[in-house]
Design a protein around this motif. Structure first.
Motif, PDB file in Angstrom:
ATOM      1  N   TYR A 154       0.852  -1.188   0.000  1.00 24.53           N
ATOM      2  CA  TYR A 154       0.000   0.000   0.000  1.00 24.53           C
ATOM      3  C   TYR A 154       0.888   1.238   0.000  1.00 24.53           C
ATOM      4  O   TYR A 154       2.089   1.168   0.248  1.00 24.53           O
ATOM      5  CB  TYR A 154      -0.963   0.032   1.182  1.00 24.53           C
TER       6      TYR A 154
ATOM      7  N   GLN B 147       0.831   5.486   1.152  1.00 25.37           N
ATOM      8  CA  GLN B 147       0.151   6.454   2.003  1.00 25.37           C
ATOM      9  C   GLN B 147       0.584   7.868   1.661  1.00 25.37           C
ATOM     10  O   GLN B 147       1.685   8.086   1.168  1.00 25.37           O
ATOM     11  CB  GLN B 147       0.491   6.164   3.474  1.00 25.37           C
TER      12      GLN B 147
ATOM     13  N   ARG C 240      -4.424   0.777  -1.284  1.00 30.39           N
ATOM     14  CA  ARG C 240      -3.825  -0.553  -1.346  1.00 30.39           C
ATOM     15  C   ARG C 240      -3.477  -0.924  -2.784  1.00 30.39           C
ATOM     16  O   ARG C 240      -4.013  -0.357  -3.733  1.00 30.39           O
ATOM     17  CB  ARG C 240      -4.762  -1.591  -0.737  1.00 30.39           C
TER      18      ARG C 240
ATOM     19  N   LEU D 281      -4.698   6.343   2.562  1.00 27.85           N
ATOM     20  CA  LEU D 281      -3.974   5.112   2.244  1.00 27.85           C
ATOM     21  C   LEU D 281      -4.666   4.450   1.058  1.00 27.85           C
ATOM     22  O   LEU D 281      -5.901   4.446   0.964  1.00 27.85           O
ATOM     23  CB  LEU D 281      -3.998   4.188   3.457  1.00 27.85           C
TER      24      LEU D 281
END
Lengths: 113, 112
Positions: free
Chosen positions: B32, B34, B51, B49
């Motif tokens: 992921y 961020q 993924r 965030l």
């Protein structure tokens, strides 16, 4: 009250002095981290700890040591400070179930003369 | 070598416009990615965030895209405001490491 606190917020010291930066958190997280930030270099990981008995070196651990006194406390020491350790230091925490999202303290500005 | 790169030059835009910030990475396969906001002299604050199996994520005026083929994430702020002026950091998490790797950050300045 802030979830992640750092003391001191500012510190000026001389070359060769021993310095300790302290971090406390009330988030109940097991994972804690120490970073330094320098202009143009971004955040670099110094040490990290996934629980009280776990300590790991990060990208730039030379000249630093850490102590995880409790789940809530993680301190960073400079045994013999040098001028190129002048930087902004951040403590952070994360929850292992939270995709490593990190929660940062307000930072400590350290100047080594 | 592994790298994560953001535009080092500041981005200056007019209030009301859409700001687009870029984060590129090489030699990582992140689970992921961020985005964080950092104001001067303060700690970064988590924003969003996304993924690896998600193409896009939105939160209010913020939108993040994630292209694992191009190895790139774009961060958009629509209807930008002077209060959005800050440095924005991207960070990625290599699978199962418990650590984040941060980019250098891009400073956004929104002019009234």
């Amino acid at each position: 009250d802030a979830d992640v606190t750092q003391t001191p917020r500012n510190r000026i010291t001389k070359t060769g002095k021993r310095i300790m930066l302290e971090c406390s958190q009330t988030k109940g997280h097991d994972r804690m981290y120490w970073y330094r930030q320098d202009p143009g270099l971004g955040l670099r990981l110094i040490y990290y700890s996934f629980d009280v008995k776990d300590i790991n070196k990060g990208e730039i651990s030379d000249g630093y040591s850490v102590s995880r006194q409790a789940q809530a406390k993680f301190s960073l020491s400079l045994e013999s400070a040098i001028p190129n350790q002048t930087a902004l230091y951040f403590c952070a925490t994360s929850d292992e179930t939270g995709a490593d999202t990190q929660y940062f303290g307000p930072g400590t500005r350290l100047t080594v003369l | 070598s592994q790298k994560i790169e953001q535009n080092s030059e500041a981005l200056n835009i007019q209030e009301g416009k859409t700001a687009t910030l870029t984060c590129n990475y090489t030699n990582y396969s992140p689970a992921y990615l961020q985005w964080y906001r950092q104001d001067p002299g303060r700690g970064p604050v988590f924003l969003l965030l996304i993924r690896e199996n998600e193409k896009e994520k939105r939160k209010e005026r913020l939108k993040v895209t994630f292209d694992t083929t191009l190895k790139q994430s774009l961060f958009h702020i629509t209807a930008s405001q002077p209060a959005d002026s800050a440095t924005y950091l991207c960070a990625l998490a290599p699978s199962n490491t418990g650590k984040l790797i941060f980019g250098q950050g891009t400073t956004l300045q929104v002019k009234p």
